[in-house]
Write a protein that holds these residues in place. Structure first.
Motif, PDB file in Angstrom:
ATOM      1  N   LYS A  18      33.144  87.203  40.994  1.00  0.00           N
ATOM      2  CA  LYS A  18      32.338  86.064  40.515  1.00  0.00           C
ATOM      3  C   LYS A  18      32.347  84.904  41.511  1.00  0.00           C
ATOM      4  CE  LYS A  18      35.132  85.279  37.109  1.00  0.00           C
ATOM      5  NZ  LYS A  18      36.108  86.359  37.328  1.00  0.00           N
ATOM      6  N   GLY A  19      33.568  84.550  41.928  1.00  0.00           N
ATOM      7  CA  GLY A  19      33.716  83.377  42.798  1.00  0.00           C
ATOM      8  C   GLY A  19      33.017  83.589  44.132  1.00  0.00           C
ATOM      9  N   THR A  20      33.197  84.797  44.676  1.00  0.00           N
ATOM     10  CA  THR A  20      32.585  85.109  45.975  1.00  0.00           C
ATOM     11  C   THR A  20      31.065  84.978  45.869  1.00  0.00           C
ATOM     12  OG1 THR A  20      34.402  86.633  46.416  1.00  0.00           O
ATOM     13  CG2 THR A  20      32.400  86.921  47.733  1.00  0.00           C
TER      14      THR A  20
END
Ligand SMILES: Nc1ncnc2c1ncn2[C@@H]1O[C@H](COP(=O)(O)OP(=O)(O)O)[C@@H](O)[C@H]1O
Ligand SMILES: Nc1ccn([C@@H]2O[C@H](COP(=O)(O)OP(=O)(O)O)[C@@H](O)[C@H]2O)c(=O)n1
Length: 212
Positions: A18-20
């Motif tokens: 998600k963060g990437t």
């Protein structure tokens, strides 16, 4: 208000990427990005630093209220221990309620924003123009998290991390308030067989379709 205002909500289980994707999409569209997991991690960290219990509701709410987005110690917050602790405080409805306004204010800029977490598409930004639910097999996620932790010099036994990831998903999915689940209008993106570039390309295609 900008005609092209774009809010992108990215949710999914632990270490799904998600963060990437959120960082890459934010850079691509020139939008601010909020990793909302850090809010729960920082709340847990504040309690642990004070020697308080993670289920001390009053203290947890006070810790959440005292958060400042600018002073996060990323390295410490992203440890294995803090992920587990975060999911315990995140199950407290009072803590979640305390953090809603801060997240909505972040998303309320003229140009829009990218937020990633567990309940962005369902609770925080139900009107987001684009919602992506990022997932991957638990084994792939554990492999990726093990590599990430090892890269930072943290002890990273694959079997332990796999057990962690499964336990955290179970706790996040089973809680009564804002459980981990795709919004009805989210597009699911399974990255099990995609590398980072492949996943970014697929996410970009979803956003472009969603904002057309
Ligand atoms: N599609 C992918 N293929 C391989 N590694 C990935 C992929 N997406 C993310 N990663 C790596 O997996 C780890 C977890 O990704 P991250 O974006 O932090 O996940 P989350 O925000 O869902 O916890 C990071 O080290 C990241 O570089
Ligand atoms: N919007 C959010 C974000 C995180 N969380 C909680 O915070 C924990 C840590 O989230 P994270 O996104 O930093 O975790 P990873 O997916 O990066 O491992 C999760 O396991 C959830 O319990 C949440 O409940 N709601």
């Amino acid at each position: 208000m900008f005609v092209s205002r774009l809010v992108i909500a990215i949710d999914g289980p632990a270490a799904s990427g998600k963060g990437t994707l959120a960082r890459r999409l934010a850079a691509h569209y020139g939008l601010p990005h909020l990793d909302t997991g850090l809010l729960y991690r920082a709340t847990a960290c504040a309690l642990l630093d004070e020697g308080l219990r993670l289920d001390d509701i009053e203290a947890a709410v006070a810790a959440a209220r005292g958060l400042s987005l600018t002073d996060f110690d990323d390295q410490r917050l992203r440890s294995r221990e803090m992920g587990e602790s975060a999911s315990i405080v995140a199950a407290l409805p009072e803590v979640r309620a305390e953090l809603v306004d801060l997240q909505r204010r972040f998303a309320a800029t003229d140009e829009g924003a990218v937020l990633d977490g567990r309940d962005i598409g369902t609770v925080i930004c139900p009107d987001a123009r684009v919602k992506i639910f990022v997932t991957a097999s638990a084994e792939k996620r554990a492999q990726r998290r093990a590599l990430e932790l090892a890269g930072r010099g943290e002890k990273a036994d694959y079997q332990n991390i796999l057990a962690d990831v499964k336990k955290r998903d179970e706790r996040d999915s089973a809680r009564s308030v804002a459980p981990l689940k795709p919004a009805d209008d989210a597009v699911t993106l399974d990255t099990s067989e995609l590398d980072i570039e492949g996943a970014f390309g697929a996410a970009l295609a979803i956003v472009e379709k969603g904002r057309a």
